[in-house]
Scaffold this motif. Structure first.
Motif, PDB file in Angstrom:
ATOM      1  N   THR A 112      -4.806  -7.549   1.709  1.00 21.91           N
ATOM      2  CA  THR A 112      -3.507  -7.212   2.282  1.00 21.91           C
ATOM      3  C   THR A 112      -3.043  -8.365   3.157  1.00 21.91           C
ATOM      4  OG1 THR A 112      -4.533  -6.101   4.157  1.00 21.91           O
ATOM      5  CG2 THR A 112      -3.950  -4.734   2.259  1.00 21.91           C
ATOM      6  N   VAL A 168      -2.171  -2.794   7.684  1.00 24.72           N
ATOM      7  CA  VAL A 168      -1.904  -1.672   6.805  1.00 24.72           C
ATOM      8  C   VAL A 168      -2.711  -0.481   7.298  1.00 24.72           C
ATOM      9  CG1 VAL A 168      -2.097  -0.787   4.460  1.00 24.72           C
ATOM     10  CG2 VAL A 168      -1.491  -3.154   4.833  1.00 24.72           C
ATOM     11  N   GLN A 174       3.991   2.012  -1.221  1.00 20.51           N
ATOM     12  CA  GLN A 174       4.692   1.005  -2.020  1.00 20.51           C
ATOM     13  C   GLN A 174       5.170  -0.196  -1.208  1.00 20.51           C
ATOM     14  OE1 GLN A 174       4.899   1.257  -5.382  1.00 20.51           O
ATOM     15  NE2 GLN A 174       3.578   3.017  -5.061  1.00 20.51           N
ATOM     16  N   ALA A 175       5.038  -0.139   0.108  1.00 18.31           N
ATOM     17  CA  ALA A 175       5.586  -1.202   0.952  1.00 18.31           C
ATOM     18  C   ALA A 175       4.507  -2.130   1.507  1.00 18.31           C
ATOM     19  CB  ALA A 175       6.388  -0.587   2.099  1.00 18.31           C
ATOM     20  N   THR A 176       3.378  -2.202   0.862  1.00 15.44           N
ATOM     21  CA  THR A 176       2.323  -3.086   1.346  1.00 15.44           C
ATOM     22  C   THR A 176       2.487  -4.478   0.752  1.00 15.44           C
ATOM     23  OG1 THR A 176       0.859  -2.377  -0.438  1.00 15.44           O
ATOM     24  CG2 THR A 176       0.648  -1.230   1.667  1.00 15.44           C
ATOM     25  N   ARG A 177       2.247  -5.480   1.574  1.00 18.17           N
ATOM     26  CA  ARG A 177       2.248  -6.866   1.112  1.00 18.17           C
ATOM     27  C   ARG A 177       0.801  -7.210   0.763  1.00 18.17           C
ATOM     28  NH1 ARG A 177       3.302  -9.671   5.836  1.00 18.17           N
ATOM     29  NH2 ARG A 177       3.180 -11.533   4.593  1.00 18.17           N
ATOM     30  N   TYR A 192      13.058   4.141   3.298  1.00 18.49           N
ATOM     31  CA  TYR A 192      11.994   3.164   3.517  1.00 18.49           C
ATOM     32  C   TYR A 192      10.724   3.842   4.029  1.00 18.49           C
ATOM     33  CZ  TYR A 192       9.161  -0.481   5.541  1.00 18.49           C
ATOM     34  OH  TYR A 192       8.100  -1.277   5.861  1.00 18.49           O
ATOM     35  N   TRP A 232       9.051   5.607   1.174  1.00 22.00           N
ATOM     36  CA  TRP A 232       8.482   4.590   0.285  1.00 22.00           C
ATOM     37  C   TRP A 232       7.223   3.974   0.894  1.00 22.00           C
ATOM     38  CZ3 TRP A 232       9.893  -1.030  -0.408  1.00 22.00           C
ATOM     39  CH2 TRP A 232       9.547  -1.483  -1.662  1.00 22.00           C
ATOM     40  N   SER A 233       7.262   3.728   2.195  1.00 17.23           N
ATOM     41  CA  SER A 233       6.102   3.173   2.885  1.00 17.23           C
ATOM     42  C   SER A 233       4.955   4.179   2.933  1.00 17.23           C
ATOM     43  CB  SER A 233       6.499   2.754   4.300  1.00 17.23           C
ATOM     44  OG  SER A 233       5.400   2.259   5.000  1.00 17.23           O
ATOM     45  N   LYS A 258       2.612 -10.278  -3.646  1.00 22.28           N
ATOM     46  CA  LYS A 258       3.740  -9.498  -3.139  1.00 22.28           C
ATOM     47  C   LYS A 258       3.962  -9.908  -1.699  1.00 22.28           C
ATOM     48  CE  LYS A 258       5.740  -4.971  -2.713  1.00 22.28           C
ATOM     49  NZ  LYS A 258       5.631  -3.544  -2.980  1.00 22.28           N
ATOM     50  N   ASN A 284       7.029  -9.735  -0.132  1.00 25.97           N
ATOM     51  CA  ASN A 284       8.105  -8.971   0.467  1.00 25.97           C
ATOM     52  C   ASN A 284       7.847  -7.486   0.224  1.00 25.97           C
ATOM     53  OD1 ASN A 284      10.640  -7.758   1.037  1.00 25.97           O
ATOM     54  ND2 ASN A 284      11.657  -9.706   0.628  1.00 25.97           N
ATOM     55  N   VAL A 285       8.108  -6.652   1.237  1.00 19.66           N
ATOM     56  CA  VAL A 285       7.835  -5.223   1.089  1.00 19.66           C
ATOM     57  C   VAL A 285       8.800  -4.538   0.134  1.00 19.66           C
ATOM     58  CG1 VAL A 285       6.742  -4.995   3.339  1.00 19.66           C
ATOM     59  CG2 VAL A 285       9.186  -4.624   3.133  1.00 19.66           C
TER      60      VAL A 285
END
Length: 157
Positions: A7, A11, A70-73, A62, A65-66, A85, A87-88
């Motif tokens: 990551t 996270v 789905q919003a992990t870099r 958001y 989604w987080s 990845k 960008n989130v």
């Protein structure tokens, strides 16, 4: 080479945190909808409440989604490719070994040079230095395994 997953930041994998994020997102969207349906007169007279409704709806989406993860870099290094990845919001980019011409390693960033003369920059944070070192070590072994030239550049202050 097996897949290595790292990551790129803090996270929370705690299930309680994810449930709270989803619940808070639902509450934000519910408040925005409530504002639209039960206070329409204020929306007609002034445009400022629209900014609030749009912000609450976007932030709620958001948060949901987080909370869904789905919003992990991340960066995922496998034998023949790298999934990155940065960008989130955007989907991960797949970097194939045949496309990579050279990799430059800086103390807090990595630059991937492609044969098409494009570049991709991966910036590291200063908070998780141990994770950064693990990522750089794995990228160096990836480059050595796939015969990709790399350079470690030390910046002087």
């Amino acid at each position: 080479m097996e897949k290595k997953y790292f990551t790129l930041g803090a996270v929370e994998n705690n299930r309680t945190v994810k449930i709270l994020q989803v619940c808070f997102g639902i509450v934000c969207i519910a408040v925005a909808i409530f504002w639209l349906f039960f206070n329409p007169n204020s929306l007609k007279s002034d445009k400022t409440p629209w900014i609030t409704v749009i912000f609450l709806t976007g932030f709620g989406i958001y948060m949901i989604w987080s909370g869904a993860g789905q919003a992990t870099r991340f960066i995922e290094i496998s034998g023949e490719s790298i999934a990155l990845k940065k960008n989130v919001i955007l989907p991960p980019v797949k970097l194939m070994t045949g496309d990579i011409e050279k990799i430059d390693f800086f103390p807090l960033s990595v630059i991937f040079h492609f044969r098409s003369k494009k570049r991709t920059l991966l910036r590291f944070g200063t908070l998780y230095y141990e994770t950064n070192e693990k990522i750089v070590d794995e990228l160096i072994s990836f480059a050595e395994l796939n015969n990709i030239p790399f350079e470690i550049i030390e910046e002087k202050i």
